[in-house]
Design a protein around this motif. Structure first.
Motif, PDB file in Angstrom:
ATOM      1  N   TYR A 120      72.434 -42.363 105.399  1.00  0.00           N
ATOM      2  CA  TYR A 120      72.482 -43.732 105.921  1.00  0.00           C
ATOM      3  C   TYR A 120      71.508 -44.620 105.171  1.00  0.00           C
ATOM      4  N   ARG A 121      70.298 -44.130 104.929  1.00  0.00           N
ATOM      5  CA  ARG A 121      69.292 -44.934 104.236  1.00  0.00           C
ATOM      6  C   ARG A 121      69.743 -45.268 102.819  1.00  0.00           C
ATOM      7  N   GLN A 122      70.397 -44.315 102.166  1.00  0.00           N
ATOM      8  CA  GLN A 122      70.923 -44.584 100.826  1.00  0.00           C
ATOM      9  C   GLN A 122      72.038 -45.623 100.883  1.00  0.00           C
ATOM     10  N   TRP A 123      72.884 -45.505 101.906  1.00  0.00           N
ATOM     11  CA  TRP A 123      73.973 -46.473 102.090  1.00  0.00           C
ATOM     12  C   TRP A 123      73.403 -47.865 102.320  1.00  0.00           C
ATOM     13  N   LEU A 124      72.355 -47.956 103.133  1.00  0.00           N
ATOM     14  CA  LEU A 124      71.731 -49.240 103.428  1.00  0.00           C
ATOM     15  C   LEU A 124      71.084 -49.825 102.172  1.00  0.00           C
ATOM     16  N   ALA A 125      70.397 -48.993 101.406  1.00  0.00           N
ATOM     17  CA  ALA A 125      69.751 -49.472 100.187  1.00  0.00           C
ATOM     18  C   ALA A 125      70.774 -50.039  99.212  1.00  0.00           C
ATOM     19  N   ALA A 126      71.896 -49.346  99.068  1.00  0.00           N
ATOM     20  CA  ALA A 126      72.933 -49.809  98.137  1.00  0.00           C
ATOM     21  C   ALA A 126      73.514 -51.150  98.568  1.00  0.00           C
ATOM     22  N   LYS A 127      73.479 -51.423  99.864  1.00  0.00           N
ATOM     23  CA  LYS A 127      74.009 -52.691 100.366  1.00  0.00           C
ATOM     24  C   LYS A 127      72.993 -53.822 100.261  1.00  0.00           C
ATOM     25  N   ILE A 128      71.746 -53.558 100.638  1.00  0.00           N
ATOM     26  CA  ILE A 128      70.789 -54.660 100.787  1.00  0.00           C
ATOM     27  C   ILE A 128      70.086 -55.027  99.486  1.00  0.00           C
ATOM     28  N   ARG A 129      69.875 -54.084  98.604  1.00  0.00           N
ATOM     29  CA  ARG A 129      69.127 -54.411  97.391  1.00  0.00           C
ATOM     30  C   ARG A 129      69.817 -55.482  96.541  1.00  0.00           C
ATOM     31  N   PRO A 130      71.124 -55.389  96.327  1.00  0.00           N
ATOM     32  CA  PRO A 130      71.772 -56.472  95.566  1.00  0.00           C
ATOM     33  C   PRO A 130      71.669 -57.824  96.276  1.00  0.00           C
ATOM     34  N   LEU A 131      71.691 -57.817  97.616  1.00  0.00           N
ATOM     35  CA  LEU A 131      71.565 -59.065  98.353  1.00  0.00           C
ATOM     36  C   LEU A 131      70.173 -59.662  98.183  1.00  0.00           C
ATOM     37  N   ILE A 132      69.152 -58.818  98.207  1.00  0.00           N
ATOM     38  CA  ILE A 132      67.787 -59.298  98.019  1.00  0.00           C
ATOM     39  C   ILE A 132      67.645 -59.940  96.645  1.00  0.00           C
TER      40      ILE A 132
END
Length: 372
Positions: free
Chosen positions: A298-310
């Motif tokens: 889940y944490r990897q999934w979240l990182a892949a989603k939020i980092r490009p947004l940041i």
């Protein structure tokens, strides 16, 4: 009964036996201004708390002028600290607030010791120093003054808009010592925010405080923590959150998924069962048994989603390490603190023990969009 009508040295009906045993209880106070909350005023024996070493935290000392917190965040990791006083980690944590009324005087004595090495001191790492009671007790000005006068760097992490009251004092202090300021703003859905952290200022008010911090000449990090699975982890919610963070003037953002320590999990699950019963099975799967952190997948999934947004919103960032669940910083953001325009220091990445993923979490599955 208001503060002015309650005598010192008189134990009221709101006083708790466990506190009286400490021999430093001054009085217990209840007032209509804080319905349902009792403040237990004590004479602290110490102000500085040493972080046990070796520690992954980027600071070695903390100050907690209050124990317990009227912010009443269902997910608050500090809840178990109340059990040390024979108080429960649930309702007592929200409503039985310990106030160290002499904390500034004690701090000045401790900082004057020849052995004090002027190491950085962090506030807001446990309970919030700018919770509502600070408007009455005003402990922070004395703490800030004592630290600055002694040449001790400090950092403040808060959800409280009362920080704005002390910005002139902090600006003066910043000419003497490095000061780092950060605002915790986790939820950008007004209804959900009031449900899960009912005692906090609104998201809008906290974002306005970030703007005030920037206008005072400081850098300011926003802690987008915790991100709540299935509630605040949709792309729409995260994108809107980061848009608002950027618009506030924040210079960087830290994010991390919800973790539920022992003593916190039952209280949070009680809230979830009441407000979002449809999500109980998913949370039980993710935080099964004694599992504290969200599954690695889940944490990897979240990182892949939020980092490009940041990156898309032009923010510097520190991120939750998908491999460990701990916070690690990017090359341009401190871990656990934010740079000021006046002083910069290298951050120290935090770490946490690896947590094996829940066997029922499938990283190919995305949680449904949050109700935003």
């Amino acid at each position: 009964m208001r503060w002015s009508g309650q005598q010192l040295g008189v134990e009221t009906s709101g006083a708790l036996p466990g506190l009286a045993k400490l021999n430093n209880l001054v009085r217990s106070v209840q007032t209509p201004e804080f319905a349902g909350v009792t403040f237990h005023e004590i004479l602290a024996k110490s102000a500085l708390n040493h972080v046990p070493g070796p520690s992954a935290m980027p600071f070695g000392w903390t100050i907690n002028p209050y124990r317990g917190c009227s912010h009443a965040c269902a997910y608050c990791f500090a809840r178990p600290t109340h059990t040390y006083l024979d108080l429960d980690a649930g309702d007592d944590f929200d409503r039985q607030i310990i106030v160290k009324v002499n904390v500034a005087d004690v701090l000045r004595r401790e900082l004057a010791r020849p052995s004090w090495r002027h190491e950085p001191v962090a506030l807001g790492t446990n309970t919030d120093p700018y919770q509502r009671a600070e408007g009455r007790y005003a402990l922070m000005p004395g703490i800030i003054d004592a630290l600055a006068a002694s040449g001790t760097p400090l950092s403040v992490l808060t959800k409280g808009t009362l920080l704005r009251r002390d910005l002139p004092l902090l600006s003066d202090a910043a000419s003497q010592v490095p000061i780092d300021l950060a605002m915790s703003i986790a939820v950008y859905d007004p209804a959900l925010q009031q449900a899960v952290e009912p005692g906090t200022p609104s998201t809008r008010a906290r974002l306005a405080t970030v703007t005030a911090v920037r206008e005072a000449g400081f850098d300011c990090t926003v802690f987008l923590m915790p991100i709540l699975p299935y509630l605040t982890d949709s792309r729409a919610h995260l994108d809107e959150a980061l848009r608002q963070v950027k618009a506030s003037g924040a210079t960087s953002v830290l994010y991390g998924a919800l973790h539920l320590k022992p003593g916190v999990k039952p209280w949070f699950m009680q809230w979830l069962e009441r407000d979002h019963p449809e999500l109980v099975p998913q949370y039980r799967s993710m935080y099964y048994g004694t599992n504290t952190y969200a599954p690695k997948a889940y944490r990897q999934w979240l990182a892949a989603k939020i980092r490009p947004l940041i990156r898309a919103h032009g923010l510097r960032y520190g991120a939750e390490d998908p491999a460990t669940g701990g916070v690690r910083s990017s090359a341009t953001a401190a871990s656990g603190s934010v740079r000021t325009a006046r002083a910069a220091a290298s951050g120290t990445p935090a770490s946490a023990r690896p947590i094996r993923p829940s066997p029922r979490w499938d990283e190919s599955l995305s949680p449904p969009d949050a109700l935003f």
